[in-house]
Design an enzyme around this catalytic site. Sequence first.
Site, short mmCIF file in Angstrom:
data_model
loop_
_atom_site.label_atom_id
_atom_site.label_comp_id
_atom_site.label_asym_id
_atom_site.label_seq_id
_atom_site.Cartn_x
_atom_site.Cartn_y
_atom_site.Cartn_z
N SER A 66 0.69 -1.26 0.13
CA SER A 66 0.06 -0.01 0.05
C SER A 66 1.12 1.06 -0.09
CB SER A 66 -0.78 0.02 1.14
OG SER A 66 -2.01 -0.88 0.95
N LYS A 69 0.39 3.30 -3.06
CA LYS A 69 -0.83 4.04 -3.41
C LYS A 69 -0.38 5.92 -3.60
CE LYS A 69 -3.59 1.02 -0.84
NZ LYS A 69 -4.53 0.61 0.29
N TYR A 191 -3.38 -3.60 -10.05
CA TYR A 191 -3.12 -3.17 -8.57
C TYR A 191 -2.37 -4.09 -8.05
CZ TYR A 191 -4.27 -2.20 -3.83
OH TYR A 191 -4.19 -1.87 -2.45
N TYR A 243 -5.09 5.29 7.55
CA TYR A 243 -6.30 4.42 7.80
C TYR A 243 -7.19 5.04 8.82
CZ TYR A 243 -3.86 1.35 4.16
OH TYR A 243 -3.15 0.95 3.07
N VAL A 261 1.44 -3.20 4.20
CA VAL A 261 1.58 -4.67 5.04
C VAL A 261 2.65 -5.42 4.72
CG1 VAL A 261 -1.31 -4.72 4.95
CG2 VAL A 261 0.05 -5.73 3.10
#
Length: 447
Positions: A66, A69, A191, A243, A261
């Site tokens: 992530s 992103k 992705y 988040y 992660v």
Amino acid sequence: MSAADAVTDSLAGLRDRFAAVREGRPADYIPQLALADPDAFGLALVSMDGHRYSAGEAEVPFTLQSVSKPFVYALTLSVLGLDEVSRWVGAEPSGEAFNAISLEPGTGRPANAMVNAGAIVTTALVPDTPDEPAFDRILHCLGRFAGRGLDVDEEVFASESATGDRNRALAYLIRSTGTLPVDPVRAVDRYFRQCAIRVTAVDLATMAATLAYGGVNPVTRERVVSAEVAAGVLAVMATCGMYDGSGDWLLRVGLPAKSGVSGGLIAVGPARFGVATYSPPLDATGGSVRGHAALEAMSRRYGLHLMLNPALPGSTVTLVTTADDLPSAPSGERGLRGRVGVVAAQGAIDFTAAERVLYALDESGPDGGPVVLDLHDVTAIDSVARGMLHNGLARFTADGRRAAVVDPKDLLGPVDAVRERTGRDLPRHATREDAVAGCARALAGED
């Protein structure tokens, strides 16, 4: 050994402090990530001058996950513009986990580009043409952020693809609302491949520093995205990058950040630095336990919170030269003092400013010769910077180089490693030029 190693010492100290933390565990829902060494722990920092520092396993490769992103969001903003991207993806904190179904009622837009749903849409928005396939464009752009060519860990990609049904379900749900511009299978495959791009903590720190520097890679000096795009990405990172823990992170650490992660974590000090950590054990929000702890401690110790007032970038070191190049150098003394470097600083010195001064010390002085550090125009030195300067000057002299300090306000205090004239023992009416000249003569062996 160099003066600027004081920055490396700081990173190493953080690693030593938190290496024994045993909370958390590597992500196991992607089988290949569960194989990561849980003891690996690396930190890296890149300044706006392109200086790179690291400690621990900062060169160990791992996948972006992530942390990709923000950089793909930057690419999409660059290609399509904020208004068009905002038609498809929102910019509001979801307050939910990274893989939550966070879709806007009535429109189906994902809440933001940092949660999985939003990232899938953002990735799908990257133009796909025969001349430049979308993923090639993504890989090339992320490589420009890192300052080197990147590749894909095919084993991790296959592992994600085999276990990524929730992301596929998200894509089909978004598609059912009409807000996914490409086929869900292609969108998710792209992705997954984006998440499997391989980097190191040093790469991540460089990528973060590029956002900090307004879209310019401070190592390669290449403009990757515009300043406006970089600012927009940092805004979304600050509010959404961690988040459902984003608010607490911004309160306690105060830096735009993004977790992944695989154990990667980046944070950005705008106009100051990019920093990254790598440590696979994760907390409940999917962030690195050790990385989170280290960056929170770093922010507190060095006063890095975004809401504090940092020193202006590029304003600290005003002069790096040799003594006989100073305008006031008497002609009869030229050549004798040419063996002595001069580094002049100004303003308030904090962590970021101290790094600039230490690096300038290392780079100054003809052929590694003696150096005068001129603090005449420095208005304040905070306790953290004072400790860094003491440490750096000690390293400087331990490396066999000689230094003197012009410190008329006695801001630096006693520096045991600097045994030359400080300029404070000159007459009170002595000018700054007199003080620098006196130190230069002492270092050149004239006194």
